[in-house]
Design a protein around this motif. Structure first.
Motif, PDB file in Angstrom:
ATOM      1  N   VAL A 183      35.959  33.280  50.050  1.00  0.00           N
ATOM      2  CA  VAL A 183      36.029  34.190  48.904  1.00  0.00           C
ATOM      3  C   VAL A 183      34.810  34.049  48.000  1.00  0.00           C
ATOM      4  O   VAL A 183      34.429  34.998  47.304  1.00  0.00           O
ATOM      5  CB  VAL A 183      37.332  33.973  48.095  1.00  0.00           C
ATOM      6  N   PRO A 188      34.122  40.728  44.664  1.00  0.00           N
ATOM      7  CA  PRO A 188      34.837  42.006  44.606  1.00  0.00           C
ATOM      8  C   PRO A 188      33.942  43.130  44.099  1.00  0.00           C
ATOM      9  O   PRO A 188      33.036  42.912  43.295  1.00  0.00           O
ATOM     10  CB  PRO A 188      35.988  41.724  43.638  1.00  0.00           C
ATOM     11  N   ALA A 269      39.720  41.172  49.664  1.00  0.00           N
ATOM     12  CA  ALA A 269      38.744  40.277  49.041  1.00  0.00           C
ATOM     13  C   ALA A 269      37.693  41.068  48.270  1.00  0.00           C
ATOM     14  O   ALA A 269      37.197  40.623  47.235  1.00  0.00           O
ATOM     15  CB  ALA A 269      38.081  39.404  50.094  1.00  0.00           C
ATOM     16  N   GLY A 271      38.284  43.758  46.733  1.00  0.00           N
ATOM     17  CA  GLY A 271      38.915  44.481  45.644  1.00  0.00           C
ATOM     18  C   GLY A 271      39.239  45.915  45.991  1.00  0.00           C
ATOM     19  O   GLY A 271      39.096  46.813  45.141  1.00  0.00           O
ATOM     20  N   ARG A 319      43.117  44.863  42.308  1.00  0.00           N
ATOM     21  CA  ARG A 319      43.063  43.559  41.650  1.00  0.00           C
ATOM     22  C   ARG A 319      44.136  42.619  42.175  1.00  0.00           C
ATOM     23  O   ARG A 319      43.909  41.403  42.315  1.00  0.00           O
ATOM     24  CB  ARG A 319      43.165  43.737  40.130  1.00  0.00           C
ATOM     25  N   ARG A 322      42.748  41.228  45.547  1.00  0.00           N
ATOM     26  CA  ARG A 322      41.785  40.135  45.409  1.00  0.00           C
ATOM     27  C   ARG A 322      42.500  38.828  45.064  1.00  0.00           C
ATOM     28  O   ARG A 322      42.200  37.775  45.642  1.00  0.00           O
ATOM     29  CB  ARG A 322      40.759  40.486  44.332  1.00  0.00           C
ATOM     30  N   GLU A 326      42.698  35.284  47.317  1.00  0.00           N
ATOM     31  CA  GLU A 326      42.293  34.002  46.742  1.00  0.00           C
ATOM     32  C   GLU A 326      43.396  32.962  46.876  1.00  0.00           C
ATOM     33  O   GLU A 326      43.113  31.776  47.120  1.00  0.00           O
ATOM     34  CB  GLU A 326      41.924  34.186  45.264  1.00  0.00           C
TER      35      GLU A 326
END
Length: 351
Positions: A183, A188, A269, A271, A319, A322, A326
């Motif tokens: 990541v 993003p 990842a 976004g 969002r 992402r 993570e």
């Protein structure tokens, strides 16, 4: 993690072979090395995707290093039901030398046509598993690897269902290890305000498996009602493809199989809101915060139209995606789970 590093694991040497799968093998090796674990990956099947974090070779050269590898490495982590040699003589050579084997099943090596369509607690009328190995060959392979490998790994519970009975019969564990992504290397690219029509992106590495025809049909139908742009990402390196994904407003992964793939992970990842079919019986096996919009051929048009029309929903899903990656797919997180798998195999000696 400190406890693992102070154990016997940093002295263990791991070899991955014989091919790269969507960049996953190279990432595994890279992050194992960051923990001080000697790890190397070989790839004898080179494609336009041009993955660079492994050693590219060919089957002839790979076979030539077998004897030296058996002397050098403690654990052999194979991928996609392949090993060094086509006739698998290497498996007994490895086990006779007291070394452990993990088979990492990746998809079409175990996704039988019969079970993909109907299994315990599910029916999937959409799936196209014609790119899989023949069912009889899958059965033979799984019987063989369940007998000789120390353990198996799969990337999600869709694949778990195809292999668990074989390994359980031999008293061998099957681990679910999520796909991993670095990541920190994928920043993003959330879409801000734009006057351009939304860009829908799809990457059909296997058109029949991913349902590309259904996706093209839904896009074509929607284009008659509202302005949208559509991009097929094909025939380019992985790095080039990532640059195009960054421009997307919506990414469609696969709408037949019933589980999300590498494209979904990469898109989240970056976004991007993702559309992908999640089989109903598998929804509860994923983390509760999965933000993928599930769509199959029956409702793909409606789900796509909803996302195209609702910019706020796209932003929220982007969002959430992402954050989901993570938490659940970050290489630094996933690699800790793999180290625990290795530790168990090491301590049990393949028993």
């Amino acid at each position: 993690m400190k406890g693992l590093r102070s154990s016997m694991l940093p002295t263990m040497k791991v070899i991955h072979a014989p091919l790269e799968i969507a960049g996953q093998v190279g990432l595994i090796c890279e992050f194992l090395r960051k923990l001080g674990i000697h790890s190397v990956g070989y790839n004898y099947y080179q494609t336009y995707l041009d993955y660079r974090k492994i050693i590219n070779t060919d089957s002839f050269e790979l076979a030539k290093i077998l004897d030296a590898a058996i002397q050098e490495y403690d654990l052999f982590h194979f991928h996609n039901s392949y090993t060094f040699l086509e006739d698998r003589r290497d498996i007994e050579m490895i086990t006779d030398a007291g070394k452990n084997i993990i088979m990492h099943h990746r998809g079409n090596d175990v996704r039988s046509r019969a079970l993909a369509f109907k299994g315990k607690g599910y029916v999937n009328p959409y799936v196209n598993a014609e790119c899989s190995l023949p069912d009889a060959e899958i059965d033979r392979n799984l019987r063989y690897f369940a007998k000789h490998a120390s353990a198996a790994i799969v990337q999600d519970y869709e694949l778990y269902g195809y292999v668990i009975d074989y390994y359980a019969k031999e008293g061998k564990p099957v681990y679910v290890l999520p796909r991993l992504i670095d990541v920190s290397a994928v920043q993003p690219a959330f879409k801000g305000s734009s006057h351009e029509p939304p860009l829908v992106v799809h990457a059909p590495t296997q058109r029949d498996f991913k349902g590309t025809a259904w996706i093209e049909e839904a896009v074509s139908r929607l284009r008659k009602e509202m302005p949208i742009r559509f991009l097929l990402v094909e025939g380019m390196s992985h790095a080039e493809a990532l640059q195009l994904y960054r421009e997307a407003d919506i990414v469609i992964d696969q709408v037949l199989c019933g589980a999300y793939g590498n494209l979904s992970v990469e898109a989240m990842a970056l976004g991007k809101p993702v559309i992908c079919y999640i089989r109903e019986d598998l929804v509860s096996r994923y983390p509760l915060d999965l933000p993928v919009v599930s769509a199959n051929p029956d409702n793909l048009y409606d789900m796509l139209k909803m996302l195209v029309k609702d910019k706020e929903m796209r932003e929220v899903r982007a969002r959430l995606g992402r954050a989901y990656v993570e938490r659940h797919h970050s290489a630094s997180v996933v690699i800790q789970s793999l180290v625990k798998i290795y530790e168990g195999v090491w301590r049990n000696g393949g028993k």
